[in-house]
Design an enzyme around this catalytic site. Structure first.
Site, PDB file in Angstrom:
ATOM      1  N   GLU A  51       0.892  -1.156   0.000  1.00  0.00           N
ATOM      2  CA  GLU A  51       0.000   0.000   0.000  1.00  0.00           C
ATOM      3  C   GLU A  51       0.938   1.216   0.000  1.00  0.00           C
ATOM      4  OE1 GLU A  51      -2.361  -0.091   3.543  1.00  0.00           O
ATOM      5  OE2 GLU A  51      -3.557   1.627   2.916  1.00  0.00           O
ATOM      6  N   ARG A 277       4.047 -12.788  10.020  1.00  0.00           N
ATOM      7  CA  ARG A 277       4.817 -11.599   9.697  1.00  0.00           C
ATOM      8  C   ARG A 277       6.070 -11.575  10.552  1.00  0.00           C
ATOM      9  NH1 ARG A 277       1.492  -7.260   9.005  1.00  0.00           N
ATOM     10  NH2 ARG A 277       2.877  -5.673   9.792  1.00  0.00           N
ATOM     11  N   LYS A 287       3.663   0.759   9.584  1.00  0.00           N
ATOM     12  CA  LYS A 287       3.914   2.030   8.888  1.00  0.00           C
ATOM     13  C   LYS A 287       3.223   3.194   9.577  1.00  0.00           C
ATOM     14  CE  LYS A 287       2.834   0.086   4.971  1.00  0.00           C
ATOM     15  NZ  LYS A 287       2.350  -0.063   3.597  1.00  0.00           N
TER      16      LYS A 287
HETATM   17  P1  ATP Z   1       2.153  -2.267   8.108  1.00  0.00           P
HETATM   18  O1  ATP Z   1       1.176  -2.974   9.008  1.00  0.00           O
HETATM   19  O2  ATP Z   1       3.564  -2.309   8.558  1.00  0.00           O
HETATM   20  O3  ATP Z   1       1.698  -0.915   7.744  1.00  0.00           O
HETATM   21  P2  ATP Z   1       1.017  -3.485   5.855  1.00  0.00           P
HETATM   22  O4  ATP Z   1       0.781  -4.935   5.950  1.00  0.00           O
HETATM   23  O5  ATP Z   1      -0.125  -2.567   6.045  1.00  0.00           O
HETATM   24  O6  ATP Z   1       2.209  -3.127   6.815  1.00  0.00           O
HETATM   25  P3  ATP Z   1       1.363  -3.372   3.063  1.00  0.00           P
HETATM   26  O7  ATP Z   1       1.981  -2.302   2.282  1.00  0.00           O
HETATM   27  O8  ATP Z   1      -0.086  -3.601   2.915  1.00  0.00           O
HETATM   28  O9  ATP Z   1       1.740  -3.099   4.557  1.00  0.00           O
HETATM   29  O10 ATP Z   1       2.144  -4.743   2.893  1.00  0.00           O
HETATM   30  C1  ATP Z   1       2.552  -5.277   1.671  1.00  0.00           C
HETATM   31  C2  ATP Z   1       2.847  -6.737   1.874  1.00  0.00           C
HETATM   32  O11 ATP Z   1       3.885  -6.893   2.825  1.00  0.00           O
HETATM   33  C3  ATP Z   1       1.638  -7.476   2.415  1.00  0.00           C
HETATM   34  O12 ATP Z   1       1.487  -8.675   1.672  1.00  0.00           O
HETATM   35  C4  ATP Z   1       1.975  -7.754   3.832  1.00  0.00           C
HETATM   36  O13 ATP Z   1       1.408  -8.939   4.254  1.00  0.00           O
HETATM   37  C5  ATP Z   1       3.512  -7.822   3.811  1.00  0.00           C
HETATM   38  N1  ATP Z   1       4.072  -7.443   5.098  1.00  0.00           N
HETATM   39  C6  ATP Z   1       3.857  -6.298   5.767  1.00  0.00           C
HETATM   40  N2  ATP Z   1       4.483  -6.304   6.950  1.00  0.00           N
HETATM   41  C7  ATP Z   1       5.117  -7.499   7.036  1.00  0.00           C
HETATM   42  C8  ATP Z   1       5.939  -8.119   8.024  1.00  0.00           C
HETATM   43  N3  ATP Z   1       6.234  -7.516   9.156  1.00  0.00           N
HETATM   44  N4  ATP Z   1       6.427  -9.357   7.763  1.00  0.00           N
HETATM   45  C9  ATP Z   1       6.146  -9.968   6.604  1.00  0.00           C
HETATM   46  N5  ATP Z   1       5.386  -9.438   5.638  1.00  0.00           N
HETATM   47  C10 ATP Z   1       4.867  -8.221   5.838  1.00  0.00           C
HETATM   48 MG    MG Z   2      -1.273  -1.763   7.430  1.00  0.00          MG
END
Ligand code: ATP
Ligand code: MG
Length: 581
Positions: A51, A277, A287
């Site tokens: 995202e 994760r 984020k």
């Molecule tokens: P955050 O919660 O840190 O904002 P997010 O999951 O909202 O992260 P996205 O940009 O939607 O962030 O994530 C892109 C991809 O990265 C998704 O498939 C998500 O599952 C993966 N991802 C995000 N954080 C992690 C993590 N800590 N470990 C492994 N994969 C991750």
């Molecule tokens: Mg998120």
């Protein structure tokens, strides 16, 4: 507020043994099985779906290595898809930063850069399809009412009064929502599934909301935006994704993902699989929280070297190979744990050890005068660049009557096993000579400001001519030729291994480490005057450092400490293998 689920932090730190995985992980096993069974015609097509609402962090690196990795290993493809369904939080600057970071990590999506926003029209038509099938309706409940009507885990939800709105009426209202006739929040579009479903995600989930907010790619074209759940699976299907890999907090969303795939005439049948994760000690990964650190000026932007972002690690001097090796070693599992940050640091040391030239830098300088060394004489001393790499060659170091040594390498009242400088003690100046300390000169306040020494002119290269034992070897720089440098020593941004406690509720701001950055004015060997930003060196006895881009601004080279030399992880591993467990 994002409509994606938030992950709660785990609470248990992994031991090294758990962090190492033997054999292929469960996702690779599953993909091998799918190929063997001829599913998807043997194709493997994954995607990494960030995202664009922030910079990528080390957790994303895990997902990137997994998605691009399994595609590569199986002769498949991995798309980059920006999951841009929330216009309020997204920014094209993040899109560019994300692309730069993925390339830096060493992965490439060729021409397959996609955006969920590319599919808005198709998604809109599929929403109309569901309405026509009697599987979606326009609802007029407010956000709060919608939540209230949804019920709880223990209690079934109540149907919206609009649940039985006619197809014609819903179609008409939806068309008018799209035309921009209604204010934000006036209506939503919901799937008609089951208000008593055990899985709360299935209780007539929201598909569309009204938001008169311009989007960074579609401008003002759309006053309605699809929710994540209504966009993700269909985007996968449009792109022919075979394996949609995501993190565990999406487990409950899978049933809904499949429902949309089953009830919409999508061109392919992607399958979602979840993995744990990455959580790291002393690190926050969300984020949302990282943005807060940036916005409140706790750090110097998204690429502050204390940030767990890929841009931060890059600026701190991390090598992409080290991050990939780390991801490889932590493996992929369903187990929710917290990985010890020392493993990441260990991987970085391994990568740097082989390649970083050894140089000398005195972080806290103390002048040392060699009284029997000829005044005005400057010698060129040969020094090897990297004992780990014979091909790295040698360089010349100036040596003269006055040098700087490390303040901490002198003790007036030295303990018995002190092998460094103290009155009457002899030490080796690396690559140069043996020197004996005769006297410490103090200023009015009693602070030692200079050491008076003599050297053994026969001890060329630091070798004792009579074979006498000199145990201490110190680094130094020639006072006249040394150059000034700024050195930035980083420590963890948080003082608690689990910032904010084990749950998501804690306030991580209270756990900030007040000593996460120490800035020093140092003396470094003259060869470093021309070091390129981004290049990496080992300061002997101190650690690995990278040249920062701020040099021009500060007016002297600036070095970021990448990682200190001390490797507690390697010791742990040694102990484990010696203990046979
Ligand atoms: P955050 O919660 O840190 O904002 P997010 O999951 O909202 O992260 P996205 O940009 O939607 O962030 O994530 C892109 C991809 O990265 C998704 O498939 C998500 O599952 C993966 N991802 C995000 N954080 C992690 C993590 N800590 N470990 C492994 N994969 C991750
Ligand atoms: Mg998120």
């Amino acid at each position: 507020m994002s409509d994606r689920p938030h992950a709660a932090a785990g609470s248990k730190a992994e031991t090294p043994a758990e962090a190492r995985t033997e054999g292929p992980d469960f996702i690779r096993v599953l993909i091998a099985k799918d190929i063997a069974e001829g599913k998807n015609g043997g194709r493997v097509h994954t995607r990494f779906p960030p995202e664009p609402n922030g910079f990528l962090h080390i957790g994303h690196a895990k997902a990137i290595c997994l998605n691009f990795g399994v595609a590569e290993e199986n002769g498949g493809k991995c798309n980059l898809r920006f999951d841009d369904t929330n216009p309020a939080k997204e920014d094209p600057a993040y899109v560019d930063a994300i692309k730069k970071d993925i390339r830096w990590l060493g992965f490439d999506w060729d021409d397959r850069e996609f955006h969920a926003s590319d599919y808005y029209q198709q998604l809109y038509e599929w929403a109309q399809h569901l309405i026509r099938e009697g599987k979606a309706y326009v609802c007029s409940l407010t956000e709060e009412q919608t939540r209230e009507y949804r019920g709880t885990v223990q209690e079934a939800g109540r149907p919206s009064p609009d649940r039985d709105r006619s197809v014609e009426e819903s179609l008409d209202l939806f068309t008018r929502m799209r035309a921009g006739e209604f204010a934000d929040g006036k209506y939503t579009l919901r799937a008609k599934i089951d208000m008593a479903a055990a899985n709360m995600k299935m209780r007539d989930p929201l598909m569309y909301r009204i938001r008169h907010t311009p989007h960074h790619r579609t401008g003002e074209d759309w006053p309605i935006y699809p929710f994540y759940d209504f966009a993700h699976g269909q985007s996968d299907a449009i792109e022919g994704i075979t394996h949609s890999l995501c993190t565990l907090e999406f487990s409950d969303n899978r049933e809904l993902y499949n429902w949309y795939i089953d009830n919409i005439p999508v061109p392919s049948q992607p399958k979602q699989t979840e993995f744990a994760r990455l959580n790291l000690t002393y690190t926050i990964m969300s984020k949302r929280k990282l943005l807060r650190l940036v916005e409140e000026g706790v750090v110097d932007g998204w690429d502050d070297p204390r940030m767990p972002t890929l841009a931060g690690y890059r600026r701190k001097g991390y090598a992409p190979e080290a991050i990939r090796e780390f991801c490889n070693r932590i493996g992929v599992a369903k187990y929710k744990g917290v990985v010890d940050i020392q493993l990441l640091e260990h991987c970085m040391r391994e990568a740097a050890n082989a390649t970083a030239p050894r140089v000398m830098a005195v972080l806290k300088p103390l002048r040392l005068v060699i009284e029997n060394y000829p005044e005005g004489q400057v010698e060129e001393i040969e020094a090897e660049n990297n004992p780990e790499d014979p091909g790295a060659g040698v360089r010349k170091l100036p040596f003269s009557r006055e040098v700087y040594v490390e303040r901490d390498d002198f003790r007036e009242d030295a303990p018995r096993k002190w092998f460094r400088l103290a009155p009457g003690k002899e030490v080796r100046l690396k690559h140069a000579y043996l020197v004996t300390c005769n006297e410490a000169i103090k200023d009015a306040s009693g602070e030692v400001v200079e050491l008076r020494c003599t050297y053994d002119p026969e001890s060329t290269g630091g070798a004792a001519p009579d074979g006498r034992k000199v145990r201490g070897t110190l680094h130094w720089v020639s006072a006249e030729q040394a150059i000034d440098a700024e050195v930035r020593l980083y420590d963890h941004l948080f003082k608690d291994p689990l910032p904010g406690g084990t749950t998501d509720g804690g306030d991580f701001m209270e756990d900030l480490n007040p000593d996460s950055l120490e800035v020093l004015r140092c003396k470094v060997e003259p060869s470093l005057a021309t070091a390129e930003p981004g290049s990496r060196v080992q300061f002997l006895r101190h650690g690995y450092f990278a040249v920062d881009r701020d040099g021009a601004k500060v007016g002297m080279p600036v070095f970021n400490r990448t990682v200190p030399l001390r490797d507690s992880w390697a010791k742990l591993e040694q102990k484990l293998s010696a203990g046979g467990s």
